[in-house]
Design an enzyme around this catalytic site. Structure first.
Site, PDB file in Angstrom:
ATOM      1  N   GLY B  64       0.780  -1.236   0.000  1.00 19.86           N
ATOM      2  CA  GLY B  64       0.000   0.000   0.000  1.00 19.86           C
ATOM      3  C   GLY B  64       0.810   1.283   0.000  1.00 19.86           C
ATOM      4  O   GLY B  64       2.018   1.272  -0.221  1.00 19.86           O
ATOM      5  N   SER B  65       0.114   2.381   0.278  1.00 20.15           N
ATOM      6  CA  SER B  65       0.625   3.738   0.093  1.00 20.15           C
ATOM      7  C   SER B  65       1.874   4.048   0.921  1.00 20.15           C
ATOM      8  O   SER B  65       2.037   3.557   2.033  1.00 20.15           O
ATOM      9  CB  SER B  65      -0.469   4.725   0.481  1.00 20.15           C
ATOM     10  OG  SER B  65       0.079   6.001   0.716  1.00 20.15           O
ATOM     11  N   THR B  66       2.705   4.926   0.377  1.00 20.01           N
ATOM     12  CA  THR B  66       3.907   5.370   1.081  1.00 20.01           C
ATOM     13  C   THR B  66       3.554   6.171   2.331  1.00 20.01           C
ATOM     14  O   THR B  66       4.397   6.339   3.204  1.00 20.01           O
ATOM     15  CB  THR B  66       4.771   6.276   0.184  1.00 20.01           C
ATOM     16  OG1 THR B  66       3.956   7.342  -0.288  1.00 20.01           O
ATOM     17  CG2 THR B  66       5.324   5.528  -1.000  1.00 20.01           C
ATOM     18  N   VAL B  67       2.312   6.670   2.403  1.00 27.43           N
ATOM     19  CA  VAL B  67       1.902   7.414   3.592  1.00 27.43           C
ATOM     20  C   VAL B  67       1.898   6.496   4.816  1.00 27.43           C
ATOM     21  O   VAL B  67       1.939   6.949   5.956  1.00 27.43           O
ATOM     22  CB  VAL B  67       0.528   8.085   3.365  1.00 27.43           C
ATOM     23  CG1 VAL B  67       0.098   8.889   4.569  1.00 27.43           C
ATOM     24  CG2 VAL B  67       0.588   8.999   2.149  1.00 27.43           C
ATOM     25  N   GLY B  68       1.896   5.181   4.587  1.00 30.81           N
ATOM     26  CA  GLY B  68       1.964   4.202   5.671  1.00 30.81           C
ATOM     27  C   GLY B  68       3.120   4.449   6.628  1.00 30.81           C
ATOM     28  O   GLY B  68       3.007   4.193   7.827  1.00 30.81           O
TER      29      GLY B  68
END
Lengths: 399, 144
Positions: B64-68
């Protein structure tokens, strides 16, 4: 991974906690991807700017860092126009947090222009062969493919770490062997303008994260290459592409043709344009400038809007520097009632969330608007978008 | 008994001991986990409804997203982060998240952790030196 004595000292915390954490991030990534060492970079571009995407956690992390960046570094688009955020009805709470994020970056010596096209800015020049740590997907694609510079797809914290150290780990697209085309894309029809964004949108799904080489019937302009790369990075994870006879490495490196070949035909591109009919919705908002408009795109928008009035909300996104360099285009555009907006875009701004259908001329925005903003996206070239924006309302619209 | 010690690769430094929580499914910190409580909220996830707070969290890799990465930092600030992480093979989002959140992380152990570890085992993760140690194979539950 080999580290110099100085780098070892930084990793042991002798240069402070911020740099220790920064080098730990780069070394971890270097180990994961098999880098042999750290290499100097010429510039960094840092994603993770919009409060909409990074939230309080991101703000806290950035605020806790200390020190100054060692190379020119700049930001990706934020969640709002930093000077005129009220115009797109951003809430004061959001604006407060967004300003705090930008301020935290500024404290580290980062240029606080927020743009996805840093390669157009004065004092931020990029040349063939330069090593970079950039993290906006379309800017990565442009730097790698159109300029022939070298950058991986950096996340926010890794690009920031690279900026603080002036170095990045030597893996991935920094190495010749990973820049060789892996799949060949033949395009049977001739293309113009937004066809390139549609092509990128279609091709990115096939390509994933591989390196394609395109065979095109005509020679694309710079803005067209920008649109192609941006769309491929959104529908796929393409960080580098070549165009036979056009892009610098395809001209210099004499690549062998990959075994895997894909052919893309006109009807596949037409499907992107015709999605509007399928959605059956009328656009409520028209947006242009994803990636941020270049000077020639601003000029074109100004010419199309000259002497007209928009009947629908119309936003044209560009970098602040380009608005300052081209005040006459900005004036013409705004006289039509359309808004020229800086520092942000339709994808990362929460302003877009209050519309249910958005018309775009960008393959990237076409891909992201539904998931990021919860709105249908419909696709058209700039001329069609401006026509839609300036079409008179049926029920005796008064303007 | 001599504790079982397995060498691995250092991703994030630091040292922590705790109770094992195994996930066979990859984890996306953006969307899978509530950053305030550490409870896994992704439906159909093998850990759905369980808390990762204070655990030695074993999962194959992130997704999933790099915002993780930032969500992991939020977990840490809220006192809801795992004590340490063991991955089969770490990917960049989790690596960066663990480093900025100072969660020790070791991957690529010399033996498959899923064959050795069970929920409730007490394990030490030494991220600085790159190994894990199985301290109490029976787990804390055996001692109440």
């Amino acid at each position: 991974m080999y580290l110099t004595k100085e780098e070892e000292q930084i990793l042991n915390g002798e240069a402070g906690e911020t740099l220790r954490q920064a080098i730990e991030i780069l070394v971890a990534l270097g180990d994961i991807y098999g880098a042999d060492r750290l290499i100097p970079i010429k510039s960094a571009q840092i994603a993770g700017v919009s409060y909409k995407t990074i939230g309080d956690a991101g703000l806290e992390w950035i605020s806790d860092l200390e020190g100054q960046v060692k190379v020119p570094a700049i930001l990706n688009p934020a969640g709002m126009d930093l000077e005129d955020w009220k115009r797109l009805r951003i809430s004061p709470e959001f604006a407060e947090k967004q300003k705090a994020i930008v301020q935290a970056y500024k404290k580290l010596g980062i240029r606080c222009e927020c743009t996805c096209t840093p390669y157009t800015l004065e004092g931020f020049s990029v040349n063939y062969g330069d090593h970079l740590a950039w993290s906006e997907s379309s800017a990565i694609s442009y730097a790698n493919s159109v300029i022939g510079a070298r950058t991986n797809r950096e996340g926010g914290p890794s690009a920031l770490s690279a900026a603080l150290l002036g170095k990045t780990a030597n893996y991935g697209f920094h190495l010749d062997k990973n820049r060789v085309p892996e799949v060949s894309i033949g395009v049977e029809c001739s293309l113009k303008e937004s066809d390139y964004g549609a092509l990128g949108y279609v091709a990115g799904k096939f390509i994933g994260n591989r390196v394609p080489i395109f065979h095109l019937k005509n020679k694309p302009e710079m803005d067209e290459l920008k649109a192609l790369g941006a769309a491929m990075a959104a529908s796929g994870a393409v960080a580098l592409y070549h165009v036979k006879g056009v892009t610098p490495e395809a001209c210099r490196m004499n690549f062998e043709e990959p075994e895997e070949k894909i052919v893309i035909e006109r009807n596949q591109l037409d499907e992107v344009y015709s999605s509007r009919r399928r959605a059956g919705k009328e656009p409520e908002l028209i947006t242009i400038g994803c990636p941020h408009c270049s000077k020639s795109e601003l000029k074109k928008a100004a010419e199309l809007l000259k002497g007209k009035m928009v009947s629908k909300e119309t936003w044209i996104f560009t970098s602040r520097e380009l608005t300052k360099r081209n005040p006459e285009y900005v004036r013409t555009i705004e006289e039509s009632g359309a808004k020229v907006v800086c520092d942000t875009c339709m994808v990362v701004s929460p302003a877009t969330n209050s519309y249910s259908c958005v018309m775009v001329n960008s393959g990237k925005a076409f891909a992201y608007v539904p998931g990021m903003c919860g709105a249908e996206s419909v696709y058209g070239d700039m001329e069609t978008c401006i026509e839609e924006a300036t079409r008179e309302k049926k029920e005796g619209g008064s303007h | 008994m001599v504790p079982i010690k397995l060498k691995g690769r250092t991703i994030s430094r630091g040292c922590a001991e705790g109770e094992v929580l195994l996930s066979r499914d990859p984890i996306s910190f953006l969307g899978s986990v509530d950053p305030k409580t550490g409870i896994v909220v992704e439906e159909k996830h093998s850990l759905a409804g369980k808390s990762i707070k204070g655990k030695i969290l074993v999962f194959p890799h992130g997704k999933g997203s790099t915002v993780g990465s930032y969500v992991m930092y939020q977990l840490k600030k809220n006192g809801a982060a795992p004590a340490a992480i063991i991955n089969l093979e770490t990917e960049p989002i989790v690596a960066v998240g663990a480093i900025i959140s100072e969660i020790p992380l070791v991957d690529m152990l010399e033996k498959n952790p899923y064959e050795l570890l069970k929920d409730g085992n007490i394990v030490l993760v030494n991220g600085s030196e790159g190994y894990i140690e199985l301290i109490k194979p029976e787990g804390s539950k055996a001692e109440k």
